[in-house]
Design an enzyme around this catalytic site. Sequence first.
Site, PDB file in Angstrom:
ATOM      1  N   ARG A  82       0.849  -1.196   0.000  1.00 10.80           N
ATOM      2  CA  ARG A  82       0.000   0.000   0.000  1.00 10.80           C
ATOM      3  C   ARG A  82       0.884   1.244   0.000  1.00 10.80           C
ATOM      4  O   ARG A  82       1.776   1.387   0.823  1.00 10.80           O
ATOM      5  CB  ARG A  82      -0.919   0.032   1.224  1.00 10.80           C
ATOM      6  CG  ARG A  82      -1.996  -1.048   1.208  1.00 10.80           C
ATOM      7  CD  ARG A  82      -2.975  -0.813   0.052  1.00 10.80           C
ATOM      8  NE  ARG A  82      -4.016  -1.799   0.001  1.00 10.80           N
ATOM      9  CZ  ARG A  82      -4.021  -2.855  -0.797  1.00 10.80           C
ATOM     10  NH1 ARG A  82      -2.994  -3.090  -1.601  1.00 10.80           N
ATOM     11  NH2 ARG A  82      -5.034  -3.686  -0.805  1.00 10.80           N
TER      12      ARG A  82
ATOM     13  N   ARG B 246      -6.674  26.469  -3.702  1.00  7.31           N
ATOM     14  CA  ARG B 246      -6.111  25.143  -3.459  1.00  7.31           C
ATOM     15  C   ARG B 246      -5.711  24.565  -4.806  1.00  7.31           C
ATOM     16  O   ARG B 246      -6.560  24.182  -5.620  1.00  7.31           O
ATOM     17  CB  ARG B 246      -7.118  24.237  -2.751  1.00  7.31           C
ATOM     18  CG  ARG B 246      -7.463  24.700  -1.357  1.00  7.31           C
ATOM     19  CD  ARG B 246      -6.238  24.762  -0.480  1.00  7.31           C
ATOM     20  NE  ARG B 246      -6.582  25.000   0.908  1.00  7.31           N
ATOM     21  CZ  ARG B 246      -5.693  25.141   1.858  1.00  7.31           C
ATOM     22  NH1 ARG B 246      -4.406  25.088   1.582  1.00  7.31           N
ATOM     23  NH2 ARG B 246      -6.073  25.356   3.094  1.00  7.31           N
TER      24      ARG B 246
ATOM     25  N   ALA C 213      -8.022  25.988   9.383  1.00  7.99           N
ATOM     26  CA  ALA C 213      -7.385  24.707   9.686  1.00  7.99           C
ATOM     27  C   ALA C 213      -5.889  24.814   9.450  1.00  7.99           C
ATOM     28  O   ALA C 213      -5.431  25.687   8.721  1.00  7.99           O
ATOM     29  CB  ALA C 213      -7.970  23.597   8.807  1.00  7.99           C
TER      30      ALA C 213
ATOM     31  N   GLU D 105      -4.280  28.374  14.618  1.00  3.77           N
ATOM     32  CA  GLU D 105      -4.789  28.596  13.260  1.00  3.77           C
ATOM     33  C   GLU D 105      -5.923  29.611  13.233  1.00  3.77           C
ATOM     34  O   GLU D 105      -6.030  30.405  12.296  1.00  3.77           O
ATOM     35  CB  GLU D 105      -5.238  27.271  12.637  1.00  3.77           C
ATOM     36  CG  GLU D 105      -4.092  26.344  12.319  1.00  3.77           C
ATOM     37  CD  GLU D 105      -3.123  26.895  11.285  1.00  3.77           C
ATOM     38  OE1 GLU D 105      -3.536  27.682  10.400  1.00  3.77           O
ATOM     39  OE2 GLU D 105      -1.931  26.540  11.357  1.00  3.77           O
TER      40      GLU D 105
ATOM     41  N   GLU E 113      -5.162  32.615  10.776  1.00  3.42           N
ATOM     42  CA  GLU E 113      -5.929  32.704   9.527  1.00  3.42           C
ATOM     43  C   GLU E 113      -7.034  33.748   9.559  1.00  3.42           C
ATOM     44  O   GLU E 113      -7.353  34.324   8.523  1.00  3.42           O
ATOM     45  CB  GLU E 113      -6.517  31.334   9.158  1.00  3.42           C
ATOM     46  CG  GLU E 113      -5.447  30.355   8.710  1.00  3.42           C
ATOM     47  CD  GLU E 113      -6.009  29.086   8.090  1.00  3.42           C
ATOM     48  OE1 GLU E 113      -7.234  28.856   8.144  1.00  3.42           O
ATOM     49  OE2 GLU E 113      -5.202  28.313   7.548  1.00  3.42           O
TER      50      GLU E 113
ATOM     51  N   GLU F 198      -3.965  10.801   7.133  1.00  6.45           N
ATOM     52  CA  GLU F 198      -4.336  12.077   7.741  1.00  6.45           C
ATOM     53  C   GLU F 198      -5.571  11.935   8.619  1.00  6.45           C
ATOM     54  O   GLU F 198      -6.577  11.353   8.221  1.00  6.45           O
ATOM     55  CB  GLU F 198      -4.627  13.129   6.664  1.00  6.45           C
ATOM     56  CG  GLU F 198      -5.045  14.463   7.259  1.00  6.45           C
ATOM     57  CD  GLU F 198      -5.426  15.502   6.215  1.00  6.45           C
ATOM     58  OE1 GLU F 198      -5.363  16.696   6.545  1.00  6.45           O
ATOM     59  OE2 GLU F 198      -5.779  15.134   5.088  1.00  6.45           O
TER      60      GLU F 198
ATOM     61  N   GLU G 259      -2.385  32.147   1.607  1.00  4.64           N
ATOM     62  CA  GLU G 259      -3.127  32.770   2.701  1.00  4.64           C
ATOM     63  C   GLU G 259      -3.204  34.284   2.547  1.00  4.64           C
ATOM     64  O   GLU G 259      -4.002  34.936   3.213  1.00  4.64           O
ATOM     65  CB  GLU G 259      -2.490  32.411   4.048  1.00  4.64           C
ATOM     66  CG  GLU G 259      -2.659  30.957   4.421  1.00  4.64           C
ATOM     67  CD  GLU G 259      -2.076  30.621   5.778  1.00  4.64           C
ATOM     68  OE1 GLU G 259      -1.385  31.465   6.374  1.00  4.64           O
ATOM     69  OE2 GLU G 259      -2.337  29.502   6.256  1.00  4.64           O
TER      70      GLU G 259
END
Length: 189
Positions: free
Chosen positions: A39, A66, A78, A95, A99, A122, A144
């Site tokens: 894997r 993104r 996040a 964050e 942000e 994750e 950002e």
Amino acid sequence: MIEDERFDGEVVDTSVVFHGRVWDVRSDVVRYGDGEIVRDYVDHTGAAAVVAIDDEERVLLIQQYRHPIRHRDWEIPAGLLDVAGETPAETARRELAEEVDLAAGSLEPLVSLFTSPGGSDEIVHVFLARDLVQLSAHERTDEEADIVAQWVPLADVVGAILAGAVRNGILISGVLAAAERLRRDDLAG
């Protein structure tokens, strides 16, 4: 009640097949049943995210570019669990400040999710932030630098989710969990 079951298959070989700037791709050979399987997956640091809700039951959403999906998608604040010794709650607070220039008087665990368990390890820990306080502006760079922040009524965000207008999995999981938490709080009321 149902619950995910931890299973640690014997890893007989592992290697990093790609070393990235943020995360790596790892290849494992795992003994499973009577044989072995290979894997490949993204070896991820994990992340924390925040559903920030104000006194008017509005959610603070951010929009940023993104590259992998070629979209400026709507998200919740996040960030990566990439500071040694920092807990997911501390990352969520950091964050939120970095942000969107906010601090939370109340921060409680909401939901944790595996974002893509077939291809990444994750895990994202999502928190519900309330009793929000405005902070001084934080300097932002890269994608950002042009974050758009917008307060949106919770019901409108749920509607956008159900209409397929927003597709960010962390936003969807966090906002739907927050809506259910608030609904249960109202019922217990």
